[in-house]
Design a protein around this motif. Structure first.
Motif, PDB file in Angstrom:
ATOM      1  N   TYR A  81      22.251  97.919  79.659  1.00 16.95           N
ATOM      2  CA  TYR A  81      23.304  97.191  80.360  1.00 16.95           C
ATOM      3  C   TYR A  81      23.242  95.721  79.932  1.00 16.95           C
ATOM      4  CZ  TYR A  81      23.828 101.115  83.634  1.00 16.95           C
ATOM      5  OH  TYR A  81      24.039 102.344  84.192  1.00 16.95           O
ATOM      6  N   LEU A  83      24.577  92.082  81.287  1.00 13.31           N
ATOM      7  CA  LEU A  83      25.187  91.348  82.391  1.00 13.31           C
ATOM      8  C   LEU A  83      25.476  89.923  81.931  1.00 13.31           C
ATOM      9  CD1 LEU A  83      22.828  92.449  85.308  1.00 13.31           C
ATOM     10  CD2 LEU A  83      24.823  93.642  84.374  1.00 13.31           C
ATOM     11  N   ILE A  97      30.123  93.224  83.208  1.00 17.29           N
ATOM     12  CA  ILE A  97      29.092  94.241  82.993  1.00 17.29           C
ATOM     13  C   ILE A  97      29.467  95.014  81.738  1.00 17.29           C
ATOM     14  CG2 ILE A  97      27.916  96.274  83.940  1.00 17.29           C
ATOM     15  CD1 ILE A  97      28.711  95.298  86.731  1.00 17.29           C
ATOM     16  N   LEU A 108      28.509  94.317  91.225  1.00 14.38           N
ATOM     17  CA  LEU A 108      27.279  94.046  90.477  1.00 14.38           C
ATOM     18  C   LEU A 108      26.051  94.607  91.182  1.00 14.38           C
ATOM     19  CD1 LEU A 108      25.907  92.545  88.077  1.00 14.38           C
ATOM     20  CD2 LEU A 108      25.832  90.512  89.540  1.00 14.38           C
TER      21      LEU A 108
END
Length: 359
Positions: A81, A83, A97, A108
């Motif tokens: 992932y 961010l 994201i 989130l």
């Protein structure tokens, strides 16, 4: 779950930072006011949208700059992932994201689970109820997106209702709009009370064993939810207290008045406990928080330890370090030699000097 890397631009005293972490224990050491805590703050902010210090977005942007950027790459359940968070002085923050912008902060929550432990947390028991409510809310928001939405809406309504209570003093005709706010307050408030009660029940079953281990079986600790009002009585109590609220111009009934009671051997240590008992209970509470997150998400959270070890004696230090060996941890300290002492394995060490990091 672990953080692979972190990039900062114009965040606090960091003009630019690109750093890769180990999946185990990461140590950031250096003198005070060099930027160690700023790294942990950026991680927590990127994962929760909130600064653990309570700072506003404009406060974390580097002096004389208009924007700051945080980019954090994590791995969760084997999946990567990314961010991204853009912080702006005069506008709302932007969050993405995996490159896809999100429009509500609660989207989130749950992507990354963080447990922050600072010296201030050791005073969690002896200080006022607002800190204990904050503890509940910060963890519940990460574990439950619906709760995160409910607490945001509840706080907005409380603000609107309190403003209305003040306005009615000069414009009594506005009193007829009170029912609209109260109906919404009860709807969100009941759900918050229910979730908090469930969370504390789960935490209580874990903390007993934690505290027993930490005190060598000498103390028994219990947690109790001190709800300001029950779900069943909320609506009636809010209505019954309306005249008082109008007089005081503030809302006196609801979960914004809740507290967490901590008892050791039957005594309320918020009032009657020694400083040692209160600190030991706070440590038990944070360790139990880690255990509960593991149980709920079926994964390990990421632990951020901000200069906590220097505030603990050797026995409590050892107990804490013995219980974080299986998770990714970020530990800040001033003296590396004092911290290590060959007591636990360290996987990566970073020296922080005036907003730069040496490997």
């Amino acid at each position: 779950m672990y953080i692979e890397s972190l990039q900062l631009k114009n965040f606090r005293n960091y003009q630019s930072l690109d750093i890769k972490f180990d999946q185990g224990t990461n140590i950031l050491y250096g003198d005070n006011a060099q930027g160690k805590t700023n790294v942990l703050e950026s991680i927590y902010l990127c994962g929760t949208t909130k600064s653990h210090r309570g700072s506003k977005d404009k406060d974390v942007i580097r002096f004389n700059e208009e924007e700051a950027h945080i980019c954090m790459r994590i791995v969760k359940n084997g999946l990567p992932y990314k961010l991204d968070m853009h912080l702006k002085k005069n506008r709302s923050k932007g969050i993405a994201i995996n490159g896809i912008p999100i429009h509500k902060a609660r989207e989130l929550f749950g992507v990354v689970n963080l447990v922050f432990f600072s010296p201030e947390d050791l005073n969690l028991i002896k200080e006022g109820p607002s800190g204990r409510r904050k503890f509940l809310d910060l963890e519940l928001c990460q574990l439950d997106k619906i709760y995160a939405s409910d607490i945001v809406n509840y706080n907005k309504i409380i603000d609107q209702r309190n403003k209305l209570l003040k306005d009615i003093a000069s414009a009594p005709r506005l009193a007829g709009t009170m029912d609209v706010w109260d109906e919404q307050l009860v709807r969100y408030g009941r759900r918050i009370i229910s979730k908090r009660r469930e969370f504390i029940q789960q935490l209580s079953s874990i903390i007993r064993d934690r505290h027993r281990d930490l005190t060598g079986g000498r103390e028994e600790l219990d947690l109790y939810y001190e709800a300001n009002v029950s779900e069943e009585d909320y609506e009636q109590s809010l209505y019954a207290g309306r005249e008082r609220d109008l007089k005081l111009r503030t809302t006196g009934i609801g979960p914004h008045r809740d507290d967490l009671c901590v008892k050791v051997d039957g005594f309320d240590i918020r009032r009657y406990g020694s400083q040692g008992q209160q600190r030991t209970a706070a440590l038990s509470l944070k360790l139990s928080e880690i255990d509960l997150v593991k149980k709920v998400i079926h994964d390990t959270p990421i632990l951020l330890l901000d200069d906590v070890l220097s505030e603990l004696d050797g026995r409590r230090q050892d107990h804490l370090l013995d219980n974080i060996h299986d998770i990714q941890a970020f530990i800040t300290c001033t003296g590396l030699e004092d911290l290590v002492n060959e007591r636990f394995p360290i996987d990566k060490v970073f020296q922080v000097v005036q907003g730069s990091i040496k490997f």
